[in-house]
Design a protein around this motif. Structure first.
Motif, short mmCIF file in Angstrom:
data_model
loop_
_atom_site.label_atom_id
_atom_site.label_comp_id
_atom_site.label_asym_id
_atom_site.label_seq_id
_atom_site.Cartn_x
_atom_site.Cartn_y
_atom_site.Cartn_z
N VAL A 115 0.85 -1.19 0.00
CA VAL A 115 0.00 0.00 0.00
C VAL A 115 0.89 1.25 0.00
O VAL A 115 1.87 1.31 0.74
CB VAL A 115 -0.89 -0.01 1.27
CG1 VAL A 115 -1.61 1.32 1.45
CG2 VAL A 115 -1.90 -1.16 1.21
N ASN A 116 0.54 2.22 -0.83
CA ASN A 116 1.29 3.48 -0.86
C ASN A 116 0.85 4.36 0.31
O ASN A 116 -0.35 4.53 0.54
CB ASN A 116 1.02 4.22 -2.18
CG ASN A 116 1.63 3.49 -3.36
OD1 ASN A 116 2.83 3.55 -3.58
ND2 ASN A 116 0.78 2.77 -4.10
N VAL A 117 1.83 4.90 1.01
CA VAL A 117 1.54 5.76 2.16
C VAL A 117 2.07 7.16 1.85
O VAL A 117 3.21 7.30 1.40
CB VAL A 117 2.23 5.21 3.42
CG1 VAL A 117 2.02 6.14 4.61
CG2 VAL A 117 1.72 3.81 3.73
N GLU A 235 10.12 -1.16 -10.88
CA GLU A 235 8.76 -0.88 -11.35
C GLU A 235 8.79 -0.37 -12.79
O GLU A 235 9.82 0.06 -13.29
CB GLU A 235 8.06 0.14 -10.42
CG GLU A 235 8.69 1.50 -10.41
CD GLU A 235 7.94 2.54 -9.56
OE1 GLU A 235 7.22 2.16 -8.61
OE2 GLU A 235 8.08 3.72 -9.87
N GLY A 236 7.66 -0.46 -13.45
CA GLY A 236 7.54 0.10 -14.80
C GLY A 236 8.24 -0.71 -15.88
O GLY A 236 8.66 -0.17 -16.90
N VAL A 237 8.36 -2.03 -15.69
CA VAL A 237 9.03 -2.87 -16.68
C VAL A 237 8.05 -3.18 -17.83
O VAL A 237 7.00 -3.77 -17.62
CB VAL A 237 9.54 -4.18 -16.04
CG1 VAL A 237 10.16 -5.09 -17.09
CG2 VAL A 237 10.54 -3.86 -14.93
N GLN A 255 7.82 -5.41 -11.63
CA GLN A 255 6.41 -5.06 -11.71
C GLN A 255 6.30 -4.25 -13.00
O GLN A 255 7.18 -3.46 -13.29
CB GLN A 255 6.13 -4.17 -10.50
CG GLN A 255 4.73 -4.09 -10.01
CD GLN A 255 4.64 -3.14 -8.82
OE1 GLN A 255 5.49 -3.14 -7.95
NE2 GLN A 255 3.60 -2.34 -8.81
N GLY A 256 5.26 -4.45 -13.78
CA GLY A 256 5.13 -3.62 -14.98
C GLY A 256 4.18 -4.21 -16.00
O GLY A 256 3.76 -5.37 -15.88
N TYR A 257 3.88 -3.40 -17.00
CA TYR A 257 2.93 -3.79 -18.03
C TYR A 257 3.38 -5.05 -18.76
O TYR A 257 2.54 -5.78 -19.30
CB TYR A 257 2.73 -2.65 -19.04
CG TYR A 257 2.11 -1.40 -18.44
CD1 TYR A 257 1.51 -1.39 -17.18
CD2 TYR A 257 2.11 -0.20 -19.17
CE1 TYR A 257 0.95 -0.23 -16.66
CE2 TYR A 257 1.54 0.96 -18.65
CZ TYR A 257 0.97 0.93 -17.40
OH TYR A 257 0.42 2.08 -16.89
P1 C2E Z 1 3.81 4.63 -7.89
O1 C2E Z 1 3.62 4.27 -6.46
O2 C2E Z 1 5.21 4.80 -8.36
O3 C2E Z 1 3.03 3.52 -8.71
C1 C2E Z 1 3.43 3.02 -9.94
C2 C2E Z 1 2.67 3.64 -11.08
O4 C2E Z 1 3.19 3.14 -12.30
C3 C2E Z 1 1.20 3.30 -11.11
O5 C2E Z 1 0.52 4.42 -11.66
C4 C2E Z 1 1.15 2.12 -12.07
O6 C2E Z 1 -0.12 1.93 -12.65
C5 C2E Z 1 2.15 2.56 -13.07
N1 C2E Z 1 2.75 1.47 -13.81
C6 C2E Z 1 2.88 0.19 -13.43
N2 C2E Z 1 3.54 -0.53 -14.38
C7 C2E Z 1 3.84 0.34 -15.37
C8 C2E Z 1 4.52 0.20 -16.63
O7 C2E Z 1 4.98 -0.86 -17.01
N3 C2E Z 1 4.64 1.33 -17.38
C9 C2E Z 1 4.14 2.52 -17.00
N4 C2E Z 1 4.31 3.56 -17.82
N5 C2E Z 1 3.49 2.69 -15.81
C10 C2E Z 1 3.36 1.60 -15.01
P2 C2E Z 1 -0.82 4.96 -11.04
O8 C2E Z 1 -1.68 3.82 -10.57
O9 C2E Z 1 -1.39 5.91 -12.03
O10 C2E Z 1 -0.34 5.72 -9.76
C11 C2E Z 1 0.50 6.85 -9.88
C12 C2E Z 1 1.00 7.27 -8.54
O11 C2E Z 1 -0.07 7.70 -7.71
C13 C2E Z 1 1.69 6.14 -7.77
O12 C2E Z 1 3.01 6.01 -8.22
C14 C2E Z 1 1.57 6.65 -6.36
O13 C2E Z 1 2.57 7.59 -6.08
C15 C2E Z 1 0.23 7.35 -6.39
N6 C2E Z 1 -0.80 6.46 -5.85
C16 C2E Z 1 -1.54 5.52 -6.47
N7 C2E Z 1 -2.39 4.92 -5.60
C17 C2E Z 1 -2.15 5.48 -4.40
C18 C2E Z 1 -2.70 5.29 -3.08
O14 C2E Z 1 -3.56 4.43 -2.83
N8 C2E Z 1 -2.21 6.10 -2.08
C19 C2E Z 1 -1.23 7.03 -2.31
N9 C2E Z 1 -0.79 7.78 -1.27
N10 C2E Z 1 -0.70 7.22 -3.52
C20 C2E Z 1 -1.15 6.46 -4.55
#
Ligand code: C2E
Ligand code: CA
Ligand code: CA
Ligand code: CA
Length: 278
Positions: A115-117, A235-237, A255-257
């Motif tokens: 979980v992101n905090v 992340e982001g692989v 972790q990644g698409y």
């Molecule tokens: P993060 O924690 O760095 O999460 C990773 C982000 O990268 C996620 O975007 C995810 O969907 C995306 N991602 C995963 N794999 C890939 C990939 O292969 N390629 C690309 N281009 N992107 C990928 P998401 O879900 O849009 O979330 C963006 C940010 O928003 C997160 O970055 C995090 O900082 C925040 N966030 C998301 N959910 C929560 C939450 O429940 N609580 C808090 N505090 N922050 C959140």
């Protein structure tokens, strides 16, 4: 490092009045969205580079507004952080994610959920107690919850952060440093913090395997992780070539698409546990 320019922009962007109004409106709608049940969690698999097994899931929030459609977290999380609503939202995320992990656990599926905090949430005096109560209410073993913290959270008041981390560690929850490499952790702190894992930020994965500085940074983080006895996940692989580079570098997980996008719980179960899908 190369990302610092961009994050400085994000925090110090000059804002116009229209911006302010739009953000106030968004904040208002967000508060209603929580009670209206418009938020949901998606789960993205975390995969072992050694075994290919799914070893965890990161919970990511989604907001579907009936008028605006899907609003990405990058648009509403900063607004929620600024207004303080992130605390209530974060409580909801924690509870929902823990309930989901507990549901899997009861079904015989051991799947740690991360979980992101956010900073404001972590700084709440009641945060440790909230985590404890949430785990107890759901009867989830603490080691099946991981908290993703950023370097900036940990360095703001490092002594206070360390105390809090130690309390959380005593509960038995896992902790990782998210977006690792984009802030500046000192090695001395990394050594003292009771964390288990570093998450290499996507910005360093993007240029792999060809970009020499990304490759160098990723190698350095993996080596640092191994010296400090920390698990390292990238992340982001998105490509095979990135995954192969990471595997060869000695990274533990990814972790990644390339493997899967964040999915709702039913799709996650189907993907990870259905017999036909292998
Ligand atoms: P993060 O924690 O760095 O999460 C990773 C982000 O990268 C996620 O975007 C995810 O969907 C995306 N991602 C995963 N794999 C890939 C990939 O292969 N390629 C690309 N281009 N992107 C990928 P998401 O879900 O849009 O979330 C963006 C940010 O928003 C997160 O970055 C995090 O900082 C925040 N966030 C998301 N959910 C929560 C939450 O429940 N609580 C808090 N505090 N922050 C959140
Ligand atoms: Ca994260
Ligand atoms: Ca993050
Ligand atoms: Ca990131």
């Amino acid at each position: 490092v190369k990302e610092s320019g961009r994050s400085a922009y994000r925090f110090h962007r000059p804002r116009r009045d229209v911006d302010l109004l739009a953000r106030m409106r968004l904040d208002h709608d967000m508060r209603q969205a929580l009670t209206a049940g418009q938020f949901a969690l998606r789960y993205q698999p975390q995969v072992s580079l050694g075994s290919g097994q799914v070893v965890g899931a990161e919970a990511l929030i989604r907001w579907r507004d009936p008028l605006r459609g899907d609003i990405p977290p990058v648009q509403f999380i900063p607004v929620a952080e600024e207004s303080g609503f992130i605390v209530a939202m974060g409580d909801w995320v924690l509870q929902r994610a823990v309930e989901q992990a507990a549901q899997w656990w009861r079904a015989g599926r051991r799947m740690p959920v991360a979980v992101n905090v956010s900073a404001l949430q972590f700084q709440q005096a009641r945060f440790v107690e909230l985590v404890d109560q949430t785990l107890r209410a759901a009867r989830l073993p603490a080691e099946l919850l991981e908290l993703e913290l950023t370097e900036s959270i940990l360095l703001r008041d490092a002594d206070e952060a360390l105390r809090r981390l130690e309390q959380l560690a005593a509960l038995g929850v896992g902790m990782s440093i998210d977006d690792f490499g984009t802030g500046y952790s000192s090695l001395a702190y990394l050594k003292r913090f009771p964390i288990q894992r570093l998450k290499i930020d996507r910005s360093f994965v993007r240029g792999l395997p060809d970009d020499g500085s990304d490759a160098g940074i990723v190698n350095a983080i993996v080596q640092m992780g191994s010296a400090l006895n920390l698990n390292v996940i990238a992340e982001g692989v998105e490509t095979e070539a990135q995954r192969e580079f990471l595997r060869a570098a000695g990274c533990d997980e990814f972790q990644g698409y390339l493997f899967a996008r964040p999915m709702d719980a039913a799709a996650f179960e189907e993907r990870v546990w259905s017999e036909v899908a292998q």
